[in-house]
Design an enzyme around this catalytic site. Sequence first.
Site, PDB file in Angstrom:
ATOM      1  N   GLU A 264      24.992 -42.876  -8.726  1.00 32.97           N
ATOM      2  CA  GLU A 264      23.647 -43.344  -9.074  1.00 32.97           C
ATOM      3  C   GLU A 264      23.330 -44.669  -8.399  1.00 32.97           C
ATOM      4  O   GLU A 264      22.197 -44.897  -7.957  1.00 32.97           O
ATOM      5  CB  GLU A 264      23.530 -43.482 -10.592  1.00 32.97           C
ATOM      6  CG  GLU A 264      22.138 -43.824 -11.078  1.00 32.97           C
ATOM      7  CD  GLU A 264      21.112 -42.748 -10.748  1.00 32.97           C
ATOM      8  OE1 GLU A 264      20.015 -43.104 -10.272  1.00 32.97           O
ATOM      9  OE2 GLU A 264      21.411 -41.549 -10.968  1.00 32.97           O
TER      10      GLU A 264
ATOM     11  N   GLU B 221      17.429 -45.190  -1.885  1.00 39.10           N
ATOM     12  CA  GLU B 221      15.988 -45.073  -2.127  1.00 39.10           C
ATOM     13  C   GLU B 221      15.256 -46.366  -1.781  1.00 39.10           C
ATOM     14  O   GLU B 221      14.162 -46.334  -1.207  1.00 39.10           O
ATOM     15  CB  GLU B 221      15.744 -44.713  -3.593  1.00 39.10           C
ATOM     16  CG  GLU B 221      16.078 -43.266  -3.935  1.00 39.10           C
ATOM     17  CD  GLU B 221      15.699 -42.933  -5.360  1.00 39.10           C
ATOM     18  OE1 GLU B 221      15.417 -43.870  -6.136  1.00 39.10           O
ATOM     19  OE2 GLU B 221      15.676 -41.734  -5.697  1.00 39.10           O
TER      20      GLU B 221
ATOM     21  N   LYS C 177      16.074 -38.906   0.388  1.00 38.11           N
ATOM     22  CA  LYS C 177      16.087 -39.088  -1.055  1.00 38.11           C
ATOM     23  C   LYS C 177      16.616 -37.845  -1.765  1.00 38.11           C
ATOM     24  O   LYS C 177      17.350 -37.950  -2.770  1.00 38.11           O
ATOM     25  CB  LYS C 177      14.678 -39.426  -1.553  1.00 38.11           C
ATOM     26  CG  LYS C 177      14.201 -40.813  -1.150  1.00 38.11           C
ATOM     27  CD  LYS C 177      12.878 -41.153  -1.812  1.00 38.11           C
ATOM     28  CE  LYS C 177      12.438 -42.564  -1.497  1.00 38.11           C
ATOM     29  NZ  LYS C 177      11.187 -42.940  -2.194  1.00 38.11           N
ATOM     30  N   ASP C 178      16.254 -36.665  -1.257  1.00 40.67           N
ATOM     31  CA  ASP C 178      16.737 -35.431  -1.882  1.00 40.67           C
ATOM     32  C   ASP C 178      18.250 -35.314  -1.758  1.00 40.67           C
ATOM     33  O   ASP C 178      18.938 -34.909  -2.701  1.00 40.67           O
ATOM     34  CB  ASP C 178      16.070 -34.215  -1.229  1.00 40.67           C
ATOM     35  CG  ASP C 178      14.605 -34.096  -1.607  1.00 40.67           C
ATOM     36  OD1 ASP C 178      14.177 -34.786  -2.557  1.00 40.67           O
ATOM     37  OD2 ASP C 178      13.881 -33.313  -0.959  1.00 40.67           O
TER      38      ASP C 178
END
Length: 239
Positions: free
Chosen positions: A73, A80, A98-99
């Site tokens: 995370e 990001e 981002k994906d």
Amino acid sequence: MSEAPRDPIKPANWLQSVNCAIEGILWTARTQRHMRWHFLAALAVLLFAHCLGLSALEFILLAFAVTLVLFAELVNTALEVVVDLVSPGYHPLAKQAKDVAAGAVLVASIGAVVMGFFALSRYILPVLGGQLDQLGRPPGEFPVISVLITTIVVVLLKALFGRGTPLHGGLPSGHAAVSFAIATAIILSGVGALLSLLTLALAVMVSHSRLLLGIHSAGEVVAGGALGVAMTLLVYLLM
């Protein structure tokens, strides 16, 4: 005249490096809702594990799983931020970046769930597992591994054929594959004829719903169901 490029700002010493790292973690927890949920889940799991009195190896397994998710995370958030800095507007490559980063978090989360299951199953499923044998196989290992292997093969095949999206269309049908993998694992566990038939009927209904919704063709559904059965039988023979 354009300004000369500035040297990157770096921490002066080890203590400042640690402070910067802590500030990054705090900023992520303050701005990212998912990170807060990850922290709360980690706190609950570790407290629950302590109350159960897990062995050192099982606790290490859980701690590694928690660390893996939090690490993923943090990396996802950092990526990001960099993507938004480089590409403030919409760009297909920015979306892909981002994906992929979000996919890393998803993979880490699935891995954490699997590790948590293997560490806690002998405590939370004592009826299926019998006595708490610290060196024996955890209860439910066979169906979990079967579903995981089936899912991985489905992802690889969808990527190979390049049709549809992960949850909509494409060869083979993931819903059919997973549902028949679960049904086959339950049937092989010897639960009896009635439960076996009910489980098989449920797998058929899940697969048929993909046809009714127009998401998959009959061939894709049949291929998915056959894949789920084949992968589960393979795992059963190997185990």
